[in-house]
Design an enzyme around this catalytic site. Structure first.
Site, mmCIF file in Angstrom:
data_model
loop_
_atom_site.group_PDB
_atom_site.id
_atom_site.type_symbol
_atom_site.label_atom_id
_atom_site.label_comp_id
_atom_site.label_asym_id
_atom_site.label_seq_id
_atom_site.Cartn_x
_atom_site.Cartn_y
_atom_site.Cartn_z
ATOM 1 N N HIS A 1 -9.598 1.191 5.066
ATOM 2 C CA HIS A 1 -8.331 1.407 5.773
ATOM 3 C C HIS A 1 -8.583 2.351 6.941
ATOM 4 O O HIS A 1 -9.417 3.259 6.841
ATOM 5 C CB HIS A 1 -7.287 1.990 4.809
ATOM 6 C CG HIS A 1 -5.906 1.939 5.368
ATOM 7 N ND1 HIS A 1 -5.477 2.815 6.343
ATOM 8 C CD2 HIS A 1 -4.873 1.095 5.137
ATOM 9 C CE1 HIS A 1 -4.228 2.509 6.673
ATOM 10 N NE2 HIS A 1 -3.834 1.463 5.953
ATOM 11 N N SER B 1 3.577 -1.980 10.318
ATOM 12 C CA SER B 1 5.031 -2.110 10.471
ATOM 13 C C SER B 1 5.526 -3.514 10.120
ATOM 14 O O SER B 1 6.437 -4.044 10.756
ATOM 15 C CB SER B 1 5.477 -1.705 11.883
ATOM 16 O OG SER B 1 5.156 -0.340 12.120
ATOM 17 N N GLU C 1 -5.145 -4.766 10.759
ATOM 18 C CA GLU C 1 -4.118 -3.738 10.899
ATOM 19 C C GLU C 1 -4.336 -2.972 12.201
ATOM 20 O O GLU C 1 -5.115 -1.992 12.226
ATOM 21 C CB GLU C 1 -4.179 -2.752 9.726
ATOM 22 C CG GLU C 1 -3.924 -3.381 8.374
ATOM 23 C CD GLU C 1 -3.376 -2.352 7.378
ATOM 24 O OE1 GLU C 1 -2.287 -2.599 6.852
ATOM 25 O OE2 GLU C 1 -4.016 -1.313 7.162
ATOM 26 N N ASN D 1 0.869 -1.178 0.000
ATOM 27 C CA ASN D 1 0.000 0.000 0.000
ATOM 28 C C ASN D 1 0.907 1.230 0.000
ATOM 29 O O ASN D 1 1.487 1.568 1.025
ATOM 30 C CB ASN D 1 -0.905 -0.028 1.244
ATOM 31 C CG ASN D 1 -1.762 1.216 1.353
ATOM 32 O OD1 ASN D 1 -1.802 2.042 0.435
ATOM 33 N ND2 ASN D 1 -2.462 1.350 2.474
ATOM 34 N N TRP D 2 1.004 1.844 -1.162
ATOM 35 C CA TRP D 2 1.934 2.979 -1.287
ATOM 36 C C TRP D 2 1.354 4.250 -0.669
ATOM 37 O O TRP D 2 2.033 5.260 -0.570
ATOM 38 C CB TRP D 2 2.282 3.223 -2.765
ATOM 39 C CG TRP D 2 3.079 2.122 -3.400
ATOM 40 C CD1 TRP D 2 3.370 0.884 -2.872
ATOM 41 C CD2 TRP D 2 3.695 2.139 -4.699
ATOM 42 N NE1 TRP D 2 4.119 0.145 -3.755
ATOM 43 C CE2 TRP D 2 4.336 0.891 -4.896
ATOM 44 C CE3 TRP D 2 3.762 3.075 -5.727
ATOM 45 C CZ2 TRP D 2 5.033 0.566 -6.053
ATOM 46 C CZ3 TRP D 2 4.453 2.763 -6.898
ATOM 47 C CH2 TRP D 2 5.083 1.512 -7.051
ATOM 48 N N LYS D 3 0.078 4.206 -0.300
ATOM 49 C CA LYS D 3 -0.613 5.374 0.282
ATOM 50 C C LYS D 3 -0.406 6.597 -0.618
ATOM 51 O O LYS D 3 -0.265 6.439 -1.836
ATOM 52 C CB LYS D 3 -0.140 5.601 1.720
ATOM 53 C CG LYS D 3 -0.292 4.332 2.573
ATOM 54 C CD LYS D 3 -0.148 4.551 4.048
ATOM 55 C CE LYS D 3 -0.312 3.222 4.783
ATOM 56 N NZ LYS D 3 -0.226 3.345 6.228
ATOM 57 N N GLY E 1 2.737 2.473 10.786
ATOM 58 C CA GLY E 1 3.683 3.572 10.632
ATOM 59 C C GLY E 1 4.439 3.921 11.899
ATOM 60 O O GLY E 1 5.109 4.945 11.974
ATOM 61 N N GLU F 1 -7.029 4.775 7.954
ATOM 62 C CA GLU F 1 -6.824 6.195 7.603
ATOM 63 C C GLU F 1 -8.068 6.758 6.923
ATOM 64 O O GLU F 1 -8.403 7.930 7.099
ATOM 65 C CB GLU F 1 -5.574 6.324 6.713
ATOM 66 C CG GLU F 1 -4.311 6.073 7.526
ATOM 67 C CD GLU F 1 -3.160 5.423 6.769
ATOM 68 O OE1 GLU F 1 -3.159 5.434 5.525
ATOM 69 O OE2 GLU F 1 -2.249 4.880 7.443
HETATM 70 P P1 13P Z 1 3.091 0.499 7.647
HETATM 71 O O1 13P Z 1 3.576 -0.798 7.063
HETATM 72 O O2 13P Z 1 3.816 1.696 7.121
HETATM 73 O O3 13P Z 1 3.000 0.440 9.127
HETATM 74 O O4 13P Z 1 1.586 0.681 7.102
HETATM 75 C C1 13P Z 1 0.685 -0.360 7.226
HETATM 76 C C2 13P Z 1 -0.533 -0.029 6.465
HETATM 77 O O5 13P Z 1 -1.284 0.858 6.847
HETATM 78 C C3 13P Z 1 -0.793 -0.775 5.227
HETATM 79 O O6 13P Z 1 -2.068 -0.546 4.761
#
Ligand code: 13P
Length: 252
Positions: A97, A215, A169, A9-11, A175, A99
Site C-alpha cells: 500500500h 475515494s 490506487e 481496507n479499514w486501515k 482519502g 502508505e
Molecule cells: P480511500 O477510499 O479512503 O480513498 O482509501 C483508499 C485506499 O487507500 C484503500 O486501500
C-alpha cells in the site's frame, strides 16, 4: 481466477468495540450481497483472530490482512507471518500500500518476497501500485506504475502472478475525495493487463483480478466497475460505513 471483488481496507481505524459493531452490521446484511462478488474486509491485524471466529459461520464475507512479513516464523518482533494469517483463515493480504511504501520504505524486492510468501500459504496478495500527484502531472505515470509492477511482480512465476490481485490506487485520490475518472482508471488498468499479457501471456493476464482504489464510494463505484479492466474496488473510508460498503459491493 478473475472475479468481481470489493475489499474494505479499514486501515488503522476503529477501537475494538467500534470494529465489532461494524462487523456485526456487515454480517447482518450478508444476505443482500450479490453472490457473484467476493466481499473482503481487512480490519487492523489485532482484530483478525476474533473476526475469524465471528466469520466462521458467514463464508460470504472473507477476511483480509493489511500487511504481513515474508518469513514463516522467527525472531521478527512485531511482525505477522503468512503462516499465522493462514491459521486464522485469512484469504487475502494487502501488500505495498502507498502508505506502507511511504512510511515504512517498502522496497520492490521486499514486496516480491511478501507476495511469494503469501502465495506459498494460499493467501492471495492484493498488490497496490499508484503514482503521486507530481508523477501524474509530469506525465510519466505510466512508466512509474509499470516499474512498480515489473520490479516486484515480474519476479513471480506465471502460475503465481495469476493469483495476485492488483489494486491501482493513485495516491492523489486516496482519502482526498478526488476520485480518478473511470477513463483514468481504465487507462492504467488496461495497461497493467496488457503489460502482464506481454510478459506472461494472455491466459495469465485474463485470470488476474484488477481493482481500483482511491475515494471509491457508492456514488462513483458503478461507473468505475463498468470499465472492462476494473474488476472491483479497494475501498478505504467508505468501507467504514456498512450501508455504503454494501452499496459499493453491489455496484456491478
Ligand atoms: P480511500 O477510499 O479512503 O480513498 O482509501 C483508499 C485506499 O487507500 C484503500 O486501500
Amino acid at each position: 481466477m478473475r472475479k468481481h471483488l470489493v475489499a474494505g481496507n479499514w486501515k488503522m481505524n476503529l477501537t475494538y468495540s467500534e470494529a465489532k459493531q461494524l462487523l456485526s452490521r456487515i454480517i447482518d446484511q450478508k444476505e443482500k450481497y450479490s453472490p457473484s462478488t467476493e466481499v473482503v474486509i481487512c480490519p487492523p491485524a489485532i482484530y483478525l483472530a476474533s473476526f475469524s471466529e465471528h466469520l466462521r459461520n458467514h463464508p460470504a464475507i472473507k477476511l483480509g490482512a493489511q500487511n504481513c512479513f515474508h518469513q514463516d516464523a522467527g525472531a521478527y518482533t512485531g511482525e505477522t507471518s503468512p503462516a499465522q494469517l493462514k491459521s486464522l483463515d485469512v484469504k487475502y493480504c494487502i501488500i505495498g500500500h502507498s502508505e506502507r511504501r511511504e512510511h515504512f520504505n517498502e522496497s520492490y524486492d521486499l514486496l516480491a518476497k511478501k507476495a511469494k510468501a503469501l502465495l506459498r500459504h494460499g493467501i492471495q496478495p492484493i498488490f497496490c501500485c499508484g503514482e503521486q500527484l507530481e508523477v501524474r502531472s509530469s506525465n510519466v505515470y505510466k512508466e512509474f506504475i509499470m516499474k512498480q509492477i515489473e520490479e516486484s511482480l515480474f519476479q513471480l512465476k506465471p502460475e503465481e502472478i495469476a493469483q495476485v490481485v492488483i489494486a491501482y490506487e493513485p495516491i492523489w485520490a486516496i482519502g482526498t475525495g478526488k476520485t480518478a475518472t473511470a477513463i483514468q482508471a481504465q487507462e492504467v488498468q488496461g495497461l497493467i493487463r496488457a503489460r502482464v499479457t506481454k510478459q506472461f501471456g494472455e491466459k495469465v493476464a485474463s485470470e488476474m483480478t484488477l481493482l481500483y482504489g482511491g475515494s471509491c464510494k457508492a456514488e462513483n463505484a458503478r461507473e468505475l466497475f463498468a470499465q472492462p479492466d476494473v474488476d472491483g474496488g479497494l475501498v478505504g473510508g467508505a468501507s467504514l460505513d456498512a450501508a455504503e460498503f454494501l452499496q459499493i459491493s453491489n455496484s456491478f
